[in-house]
Scaffold this motif. Structure first.
Motif, PDB file in Angstrom:
ATOM      1  N   GLU A  64      38.405  37.886  43.271  1.00 42.01           N
ATOM      2  CA  GLU A  64      39.233  36.976  42.476  1.00 42.01           C
ATOM      3  C   GLU A  64      39.287  37.446  41.021  1.00 42.01           C
ATOM      4  O   GLU A  64      40.344  37.441  40.392  1.00 42.01           O
ATOM      5  CB  GLU A  64      38.681  35.555  42.551  1.00 42.01           C
ATOM      6  CG  GLU A  64      39.453  34.559  41.723  1.00 42.01           C
ATOM      7  CD  GLU A  64      38.866  33.152  41.768  1.00 42.01           C
ATOM      8  OE1 GLU A  64      39.283  32.343  40.933  1.00 42.01           O
ATOM      9  OE2 GLU A  64      38.003  32.877  42.618  1.00 42.01           O
ATOM     10  N   ARG A  65      38.147  37.858  40.499  1.00 40.71           N
ATOM     11  CA  ARG A  65      38.099  38.318  39.105  1.00 40.71           C
ATOM     12  C   ARG A  65      38.907  39.603  38.922  1.00 40.71           C
ATOM     13  O   ARG A  65      39.614  39.767  37.922  1.00 40.71           O
ATOM     14  CB  ARG A  65      36.646  38.513  38.664  1.00 40.71           C
ATOM     15  CG  ARG A  65      36.516  38.878  37.226  1.00 40.71           C
ATOM     16  CD  ARG A  65      36.974  37.738  36.303  1.00 40.71           C
ATOM     17  NE  ARG A  65      37.091  38.235  34.958  1.00 40.71           N
ATOM     18  CZ  ARG A  65      38.196  38.173  34.218  1.00 40.71           C
ATOM     19  NH1 ARG A  65      39.271  37.573  34.671  1.00 40.71           N
ATOM     20  NH2 ARG A  65      38.227  38.685  33.031  1.00 40.71           N
ATOM     21  N   LEU A  66      38.830  40.519  39.890  1.00 40.29           N
ATOM     22  CA  LEU A  66      39.605  41.757  39.809  1.00 40.29           C
ATOM     23  C   LEU A  66      41.100  41.446  39.806  1.00 40.29           C
ATOM     24  O   LEU A  66      41.867  42.032  39.038  1.00 40.29           O
ATOM     25  CB  LEU A  66      39.242  42.689  40.965  1.00 40.29           C
ATOM     26  CG  LEU A  66      39.966  44.033  40.999  1.00 40.29           C
ATOM     27  CD1 LEU A  66      39.771  44.816  39.707  1.00 40.29           C
ATOM     28  CD2 LEU A  66      39.483  44.848  42.200  1.00 40.29           C
ATOM     29  N   ARG A  67      41.515  40.525  40.641  1.00 37.01           N
ATOM     30  CA  ARG A  67      42.926  40.127  40.663  1.00 37.01           C
ATOM     31  C   ARG A  67      43.328  39.532  39.310  1.00 37.01           C
ATOM     32  O   ARG A  67      44.408  39.822  38.783  1.00 37.01           O
ATOM     33  CB  ARG A  67      43.199  39.129  41.780  1.00 37.01           C
ATOM     34  CG  ARG A  67      44.672  38.718  41.841  1.00 37.01           C
ATOM     35  CD  ARG A  67      45.036  37.988  43.094  1.00 37.01           C
ATOM     36  NE  ARG A  67      44.834  38.758  44.294  1.00 37.01           N
ATOM     37  CZ  ARG A  67      45.641  39.745  44.717  1.00 37.01           C
ATOM     38  NH1 ARG A  67      46.695  40.086  44.012  1.00 37.01           N
ATOM     39  NH2 ARG A  67      45.374  40.380  45.840  1.00 37.01           N
ATOM     40  N   GLU A  68      42.475  38.693  38.727  1.00 39.14           N
ATOM     41  CA  GLU A  68      42.766  38.110  37.414  1.00 39.14           C
ATOM     42  C   GLU A  68      42.922  39.188  36.346  1.00 39.14           C
ATOM     43  O   GLU A  68      43.804  39.095  35.485  1.00 39.14           O
ATOM     44  CB  GLU A  68      41.663  37.131  37.010  1.00 39.14           C
ATOM     45  CG  GLU A  68      41.640  35.856  37.824  1.00 39.14           C
ATOM     46  CD  GLU A  68      40.410  35.002  37.570  1.00 39.14           C
ATOM     47  OE1 GLU A  68      39.515  35.424  36.787  1.00 39.14           O
ATOM     48  OE2 GLU A  68      40.321  33.916  38.158  1.00 39.14           O
ATOM     49  N   VAL A  69      42.083  40.206  36.389  1.00 39.54           N
ATOM     50  CA  VAL A  69      42.179  41.307  35.429  1.00 39.54           C
ATOM     51  C   VAL A  69      43.515  42.019  35.596  1.00 39.54           C
ATOM     52  O   VAL A  69      44.215  42.309  34.618  1.00 39.54           O
ATOM     53  CB  VAL A  69      40.992  42.286  35.591  1.00 39.54           C
ATOM     54  CG1 VAL A  69      41.243  43.594  34.851  1.00 39.54           C
ATOM     55  CG2 VAL A  69      39.701  41.640  35.103  1.00 39.54           C
ATOM     56  N   CYS A  70      43.890  42.297  36.832  1.00 40.30           N
ATOM     57  CA  CYS A  70      45.180  42.952  37.097  1.00 40.30           C
ATOM     58  C   CYS A  70      46.344  42.095  36.619  1.00 40.30           C
ATOM     59  O   CYS A  70      47.291  42.604  35.996  1.00 40.30           O
ATOM     60  CB  CYS A  70      45.323  43.257  38.588  1.00 40.30           C
ATOM     61  SG  CYS A  70      44.224  44.563  39.164  1.00 40.30           S
ATOM     62  N   GLU A  71      46.281  40.797  36.889  1.00 38.26           N
ATOM     63  CA  GLU A  71      47.331  39.871  36.451  1.00 38.26           C
ATOM     64  C   GLU A  71      47.421  39.854  34.926  1.00 38.26           C
ATOM     65  O   GLU A  71      48.527  39.845  34.360  1.00 38.26           O
ATOM     66  CB  GLU A  71      47.044  38.453  36.961  1.00 38.26           C
ATOM     67  CG  GLU A  71      47.036  38.303  38.465  1.00 38.26           C
ATOM     68  CD  GLU A  71      48.418  38.146  39.067  1.00 38.26           C
ATOM     69  OE1 GLU A  71      49.394  38.002  38.305  1.00 38.26           O
ATOM     70  OE2 GLU A  71      48.511  38.178  40.293  1.00 38.26           O
ATOM     71  N   SER A  72      46.290  39.857  34.263  1.00 42.31           N
ATOM     72  CA  SER A  72      46.264  39.826  32.811  1.00 42.31           C
ATOM     73  C   SER A  72      46.880  41.086  32.216  1.00 42.31           C
ATOM     74  O   SER A  72      47.676  41.017  31.270  1.00 42.31           O
ATOM     75  CB  SER A  72      44.817  39.663  32.330  1.00 42.31           C
ATOM     76  OG  SER A  72      44.747  39.764  30.924  1.00 42.31           O
ATOM     77  N   VAL A  73      46.538  42.243  32.756  1.00 46.13           N
ATOM     78  CA  VAL A  73      47.112  43.499  32.265  1.00 46.13           C
ATOM     79  C   VAL A  73      48.621  43.516  32.513  1.00 46.13           C
ATOM     80  O   VAL A  73      49.394  43.907  31.644  1.00 46.13           O
ATOM     81  CB  VAL A  73      46.403  44.710  32.907  1.00 46.13           C
ATOM     82  CG1 VAL A  73      47.174  45.996  32.660  1.00 46.13           C
ATOM     83  CG2 VAL A  73      44.979  44.820  32.371  1.00 46.13           C
ATOM     84  N   ALA A  74      49.044  43.069  33.690  1.00 49.72           N
ATOM     85  CA  ALA A  74      50.474  43.023  34.002  1.00 49.72           C
ATOM     86  C   ALA A  74      51.225  42.109  33.038  1.00 49.72           C
ATOM     87  O   ALA A  74      52.373  42.386  32.677  1.00 49.72           O
ATOM     88  CB  ALA A  74      50.683  42.571  35.444  1.00 49.72           C
ATOM     89  N   ALA A  75      50.584  41.032  32.601  1.00 46.91           N
ATOM     90  CA  ALA A  75      51.215  40.089  31.676  1.00 46.91           C
ATOM     91  C   ALA A  75      51.231  40.609  30.237  1.00 46.91           C
ATOM     92  O   ALA A  75      52.161  40.324  29.481  1.00 46.91           O
ATOM     93  CB  ALA A  75      50.501  38.741  31.731  1.00 46.91           C
ATOM     94  N   ARG A  76      50.208  41.362  29.850  1.00 41.19           N
ATOM     95  CA  ARG A  76      50.074  41.812  28.463  1.00 41.19           C
ATOM     96  C   ARG A  76      50.824  43.093  28.146  1.00 41.19           C
ATOM     97  O   ARG A  76      51.116  43.363  26.976  1.00 41.19           O
ATOM     98  CB  ARG A  76      48.595  42.010  28.108  1.00 41.19           C
ATOM     99  CG  ARG A  76      47.813  40.731  28.065  1.00 41.19           C
ATOM    100  CD  ARG A  76      46.376  40.883  27.539  1.00 41.19           C
ATOM    101  NE  ARG A  76      45.786  42.185  27.559  1.00 41.19           N
ATOM    102  CZ  ARG A  76      44.791  42.548  28.401  1.00 41.19           C
ATOM    103  NH1 ARG A  76      44.332  41.714  29.304  1.00 41.19           N
ATOM    104  NH2 ARG A  76      44.270  43.752  28.317  1.00 41.19           N
TER     105      ARG A  76
END
Length: 144
Positions: A64-76
């Motif tokens: 879940e945390r890895l997915r959140e990191v990926c989502e954050s990078v994709a958003a930023r």
């Protein structure tokens, strides 16, 4: 997290060998002018000591945390795709431990996003390394 950004193309934590071709295929996009790829491998030394091998363990929340990191990078970052896979279990020298990649219109965007992706992953995803040294010593790295 069930609703994933379409920009996050591949996220996994697995106990089998990682494949660069899988990551490249996940980010295939004719609109992307740049794709950066980082492969973290098991090296034969650390801190002046010889490394014989290592084991990675992941907390149940790591995926879940890895997915959140990926989502954050994709958003930023202005990217067309993001991918991250991490290995757990026993690894030998030369094995790929982590692969991250980003695709973007231009190389600079891809480089910046990939750097953030691996740095954020290492800083926040609860995956721990148990190093086995050639002299018989061992140590845990990244544990709370």
């Amino acid at each position: 997290m069930t609703d994933s950004s379409p920009l996050v193309r591949l996220v996994d934590i697995r106990d089998s060998a990682l494949d660069v071709a899988e990551v490249l295929e996940a980010l295939a996009d004719v609109a992307a002018g740049g794709l950066t790829l980082f492969v973290g491998k098991v090296r034969d030394h650390d801190g002046g000591k010889g490394v014989a091998g290592l084991d990675y363990s992941a907390h149940p929340s790591a995926m879940e945390r890895l997915r959140e990191v990926c989502e954050s990078v994709a958003a930023r970052y202005d990217v067309r795709g993001v991918a991250a896979v991490h290995r757990v279990g026993s690894l030998d020298l030369g094995d790929a431990a982590v692969i991250v990649a980003t695709a973007a219109d231009h190389r600079g965007q891809a480089f910046e996003a990939s750097r953030a992706l691996i740095d954020d992953l290492k800083a926040t995803v609860p995956i721990w390394k148990h190093q086995r040294f050639t002299d018989g010593d061992e140590e845990w790295v990244g544990t709370p």
